[in-house]
Design a protein around this motif. Sequence first.
Motif, PDB file in Angstrom:
ATOM      1  N   UNK A  16       0.838  -1.208   0.000  1.00  0.00           N
ATOM      2  CA  UNK A  16       0.000   0.000   0.000  1.00  0.00           C
ATOM      3  C   UNK A  16       0.872   1.256   0.000  1.00  0.00           C
ATOM      4  N   UNK A  17       1.915   1.252   0.803  1.00  0.00           N
ATOM      5  CA  UNK A  17       2.767   2.428   0.926  1.00  0.00           C
ATOM      6  C   UNK A  17       3.458   2.776  -0.378  1.00  0.00           C
ATOM      7  N   UNK A  18       4.100   1.788  -0.999  1.00  0.00           N
ATOM      8  CA  UNK A  18       4.950   2.088  -2.147  1.00  0.00           C
ATOM      9  C   UNK A  18       4.249   1.941  -3.498  1.00  0.00           C
ATOM     10  N   UNK A  19       3.354   0.963  -3.632  1.00  0.00           N
ATOM     11  CA  UNK A  19       2.714   0.750  -4.930  1.00  0.00           C
ATOM     12  C   UNK A  19       1.512   1.668  -5.138  1.00  0.00           C
ATOM     13  N   UNK A  20       0.801   1.957  -4.022  1.00  0.00           N
ATOM     14  CA  UNK A  20      -0.397   2.786  -4.139  1.00  0.00           C
ATOM     15  C   UNK A  20      -0.087   4.238  -3.792  1.00  0.00           C
ATOM     16  N   UNK A  21       0.324   4.495  -2.543  1.00  0.00           N
ATOM     17  CA  UNK A  21       0.507   5.873  -2.093  1.00  0.00           C
ATOM     18  C   UNK A  21       1.669   6.574  -2.782  1.00  0.00           C
ATOM     19  N   UNK A  22       2.725   5.838  -3.054  1.00  0.00           N
ATOM     20  CA  UNK A  22       3.888   6.452  -3.731  1.00  0.00           C
ATOM     21  C   UNK A  22       3.913   6.136  -5.229  1.00  0.00           C
ATOM     22  N   UNK A  23       2.771   5.731  -5.752  1.00  0.00           N
ATOM     23  CA  UNK A  23       2.519   5.659  -7.188  1.00  0.00           C
ATOM     24  C   UNK A  23       3.417   4.684  -7.942  1.00  0.00           C
ATOM     25  N   UNK A  24       3.804   3.599  -7.277  1.00  0.00           N
ATOM     26  CA  UNK A  24       4.616   2.603  -7.959  1.00  0.00           C
ATOM     27  C   UNK A  24       3.940   2.005  -9.173  1.00  0.00           C
ATOM     28  N   UNK A  25       2.613   2.031  -9.214  1.00  0.00           N
ATOM     29  CA  UNK A  25       1.879   1.461 -10.348  1.00  0.00           C
ATOM     30  C   UNK A  25       2.162   2.214 -11.645  1.00  0.00           C
ATOM     31  N   UNK A  26       2.659   3.452 -11.549  1.00  0.00           N
ATOM     32  CA  UNK A  26       2.969   4.222 -12.750  1.00  0.00           C
ATOM     33  C   UNK A  26       4.209   3.714 -13.475  1.00  0.00           C
ATOM     34  N   UNK A  27       4.971   2.834 -12.831  1.00  0.00           N
ATOM     35  CA  UNK A  27       6.158   2.268 -13.467  1.00  0.00           C
ATOM     36  C   UNK A  27       5.857   0.980 -14.218  1.00  0.00           C
ATOM     37  N   UNK A  28       4.601   0.711 -14.451  1.00  0.00           N
ATOM     38  CA  UNK A  28       4.218  -0.405 -15.290  1.00  0.00           C
ATOM     39  C   UNK A  28       4.603  -1.759 -14.717  1.00  0.00           C
ATOM     40  N   UNK A  29       4.883  -2.702 -15.623  1.00  0.00           N
ATOM     41  CA  UNK A  29       5.214  -4.057 -15.208  1.00  0.00           C
ATOM     42  C   UNK A  29       6.475  -4.117 -14.344  1.00  0.00           C
TER      43      UNK A  29
END
Length: 249
Positions: A207-220
Amino acid sequence: MPLSVVLITHNAAAQLADCLASVAFADEVLVVDSGSSDGTADIAARYGARVVQKEWMGFGPQKQFAVEQAAHDWVLCLDADERVSPELAASLVRALQAPVSPVYRMARRNRFLGRWLRHGEGYPDWSVRLFDRRQARWSDDAVHEKVLFSVTPGTLQGDLLHESAEDIGRYLEKQNRYTTLAAEELHRRGKRAGMAELTLSPLVRFIKFYVLRLGFLDGMPGLAHIAVGCMNSFMKYAKLVELQKAGRE
């Protein structure tokens, strides 16, 4: 202020040359090697580095030993798979001309699965690497070591580039070693783990890094990076539970 760049190495021949080339501005480069068999020491010497051999003591103690061997009090601590970007080099030189703090942090940019990460755990990944050894030192941790200090650090401009040449298999092998060392360190300190740590630690990290810190924007690559990180959180505590049970037998 004169500067010593210090590195610890073990079989880093494939990565060391680019690292050393990026710190040509330093007054001294010191490589503390732990018995490499791939020509690491020869490459270091070819780039003008002073090489000291030292048996492996764990990451924190090994790095502190290297700092203590340096010729100058101001040290920049690097890993062999890191490079100082031109912008960071210029910022570092300016800082040493008139230091505002005895400790400086810098943004580390990680390359994973062929992509420079820009979010999540991959960036900015703030790291303290430049300091006056009279006012800071490395911790004694065998893994996940950190610089200990009691001042407000300055911030350098530019990125420290973490250019790992490993494939995913080798990366996972290294993470497996790190989680074992981390579990052993926790066990040595008397820490304990149970269901809460096994379940919540990976979830909070995601939650901290993938969601709140937008890790999902780095794709696969971003998804794979946080997946390995969450697995590490789980494995560290699972190995600690195993150590706990072994200690009761």
